[in-house]
Design an enzyme around this catalytic site. Structure first.
Site, PDB file in Angstrom:
ATOM      1  N   SER A 255       0.781  -1.108   0.001  1.00  0.00           N
ATOM      2  CA  SER A 255      -0.027   0.150  -0.065  1.00  0.00           C
ATOM      3  C   SER A 255       0.672   1.209  -0.044  1.00  0.00           C
ATOM      4  CB  SER A 255      -0.808  -0.016   1.117  1.00  0.00           C
ATOM      5  OG  SER A 255       0.010   0.370   2.295  1.00  0.00           O
ATOM      6  N   LYS A 256       0.358   2.075  -0.446  1.00  0.00           N
ATOM      7  CA  LYS A 256       1.140   3.663  -0.674  1.00  0.00           C
ATOM      8  C   LYS A 256       1.622   3.922   0.925  1.00  0.00           C
ATOM      9  CE  LYS A 256       1.111   7.687  -3.288  1.00  0.00           C
ATOM     10  NZ  LYS A 256       2.140   8.232  -3.102  1.00  0.00           N
ATOM     11  N   ARG A 257       0.946   3.650   1.694  1.00  0.00           N
ATOM     12  CA  ARG A 257       1.465   4.168   3.180  1.00  0.00           C
ATOM     13  C   ARG A 257       2.618   3.258   3.544  1.00  0.00           C
ATOM     14  NH1 ARG A 257       0.692   2.298   8.128  1.00  0.00           N
ATOM     15  NH2 ARG A 257      -0.422   0.239   7.521  1.00  0.00           N
ATOM     16  N   LEU A 258       2.404   2.074   3.265  1.00  0.00           N
ATOM     17  CA  LEU A 258       3.769   1.178   3.465  1.00  0.00           C
ATOM     18  C   LEU A 258       4.800   1.454   2.476  1.00  0.00           C
ATOM     19  CD1 LEU A 258       2.259  -2.244   4.614  1.00  0.00           C
ATOM     20  CD2 LEU A 258       3.359  -0.548   6.347  1.00  0.00           C
ATOM     21  N   SER A 260       5.667   3.698   0.779  1.00  0.00           N
ATOM     22  CA  SER A 260       6.451   5.051   1.031  1.00  0.00           C
ATOM     23  C   SER A 260       7.110   5.179   2.216  1.00  0.00           C
ATOM     24  CB  SER A 260       5.709   6.222   0.594  1.00  0.00           C
ATOM     25  OG  SER A 260       4.553   6.249   1.427  1.00  0.00           O
TER      26      SER A 260
END
Ligand code: GLU
Length: 474
Positions: A255-258, A260
């Site tokens: 996911s973008k959160r993880l 990045s």
């Protein structure tokens, strides 16, 4: 295969902070080199002039150092193969472009991006894999020279023979076979004169003496192009290895959160470099036995043959597990410094009190945030006991009154507990839980004897009085 020590490299593009995925790539290359007393190179792939920034390069190197990696050659320390920034290697590439052009192995391509997009669309619609249709491959040298003289800015394409067969043994994925017809002629120099990734990455690996190009699986399909280029130039082809990418815990793309999630973010949350290294070294790779290792041991026990082919799943609980192991191994001094770095309020406490506090709580702390909760519970006067009203009431106000009386004369916590037991008849959980709640506002935590010492009689007295009050209130 030669038994010379390996030379590996980490080749980031300085377009942002170092995220967990890059850090893992850097770590694997470091482990591969250090396992066999080899060398590690840092090369900055900054050919994308728009997105590359010197400050990103600085920050990335700083993050890598904090992480515990070191390198033998790189932009910050020079070396026999300098320069280490691709933006400073234009002459090197120019020589090789010229050689390929003169030998007819590369040709200028004038096709516009629009024309290429159209052809791509048509091929996809026809159910074919899109590849360059070869229009400019048939231009004569004279025609090409005329168009360049008239101001057109062509790209340079590498000619891929239709019948070429490229085979190699991937360190992780085993035997790979690709065919020229599937690949098509590809761009090695962009219209603005900068080299394409395929080209500068492969040429630099060869010229810098890299023996193992070890990188994420997303580069596997680039490898046949790079091998063809190096063979055409008569340069040494490194061994290639591609490790599976990291996926989200449900198997989807990270996911973008993880994805990045920066190393700097983890650092700011208080994660320790060795915790991150122990975790990342196991994302896709496994050790013969599961135990915490320092950097030297991680390198010693690293084995490139122990990579799986299945995607590695990011698991925050595992990272926390290694964090707990790493925190448990800190000396009291290092633990104290670590807390002071992350908690301003902690840094303001007198050193002797810090010492006692650390001794009391350190087994209960995995991240600095956990210590913040204990600071509120143990060093502040106000304690929020409302959440435990039922438990306090079950013990009863007279229990806490008896405890208050026992405080003054007790020499230490066990004398105190004995006196409370004798006065109230409570024992076991009925004795210790209400006391623990009154002392700290939490149902679990450090040993009671430590709490006793840390809080001091006065504060304990006040807290017992407060508990008695709450126990009475309906
Ligand atoms: N600059 C490339 C990247 O960041 C390097 C790829 C490689 O390791 O060969 O993806």
């Amino acid at each position: 295969m030669s038994e010379l020590p390996p030379v590996t490299r980490f080749a980031p593009s300085p377009t942002g902070r170092l995220h967990v995925g890059n850090a893992r790539t850097a770590l694997f290359n470091w482990l591969l080199a250090r396992h066999a007393q080899g060398r590690m190179i840092i090369r900055i792939e900054d050919t994308d002039r728009e997105r590359s920034r010197p400050e990103h390069e600085q920050a990335m190197l700083q993050d890598l150092r904090w992480f515990g990696l070191d390198w033998d050659e790189g932009p910050d320390r020079g070396g026999a193969h300098a320069p280490y920034r691709q933006s400073e290697r234009a002459e090197v590439y120019a020589r090789h472009f010229q050689e390929l052009t003169e030998r007819g192995l590369a040709y200028p391509c004038f096709c516009s991006p629009q024309a290429l997009a159209l052809s791509r669309k048509a091929q996809l619609a026809a159910g074919k894999p899109p590849r360059y249709d070869g229009s400019c491959a048939r231009l004569s040298r004279e025609d090409a020279a005329r168009r360049i003289a008239a101001g057109e800015m062509p790209t340079l394409r590498f000619r891929v023979p239709e019948d070429a067969v490229i085979e190699f043994e991937d360190m992780v994925f085993g035997r790979q076979v690709f065919r020229g017809a599937e690949i098509g002629d590809f761009i090695i120099r962009r219209a603005d004169g900068t080299p394409s990734f395929f080209f500068s990455n492969a040429v630099d690996d060869a010229l810098m003496g890299v023996t193992h190009a070890f990188r994420g699986e997303d580069h596997l399909a680039n490898t046949p192009r790079q091998i063809m280029l190096l063979e055409a130039l008569g340069l040494r082809v490194p061994r290639y290895g591609h490790f599976p990418l990291v996926k989200d815990s449900d198997g989807g793309p990270l996911s973008k959160r993880l994805g990045s999630l920066g190393l700097a973010d983890l650092r700011a949350q208080g994660y320790l470099p060795l915790a991150i290294a122990n975790y990342l070294a196991r994302l896709g790779h496994s050790f013969a036995e599961e135990r915490f290792r320092d950097m030297r041991e991680l390198a010693e026990d690293f084995d490139a043959a122990r990579f799986g082919r299945a995607p590695a799943k990011y698991d925050a609980a595992q990272l926390l597990h290694w964090q707990k192991e790493a925190v448990g191994r800190l000396s009291d001094e290092a633990f104290d410094e670590w807390l002071a770095e992350h908690l301003q309020a902690y840094a303001g406490i007198a050193p002797e009190r810090r010492c006692e506090f650390v001794a009391a709580i350190r087994d209960n702390v995995v991240l600095p945030q956990d210590a913040a909760a204990w600071m509120n519970a143990l060093l502040e006067d106000a304690l929020d006991l409302e959440a435990y009203r039922d438990e306090l009431r079950a013990a009863g106000a007279s229990f806490f009154d008896a405890a208050r009386e026992a405080v003054a004369t007790a020499e230490d916590f066990s004398a105190f507990a004995r006196a409370v037991a004798a006065a109230t008849g409570a024992k076991g959980k009925a004795l210790y839980l209400p006391l623990r709640l009154a002392f700290s506002g939490m149902p679990h935590g450090p040993e009671m004897a430590r709490l006793w010492q840390l809080l001091g009689k006065e504060r304990i007295e006040r807290r017992l009085a407060r508990a008695a009050q709450l126990a009475e209130r309906q």
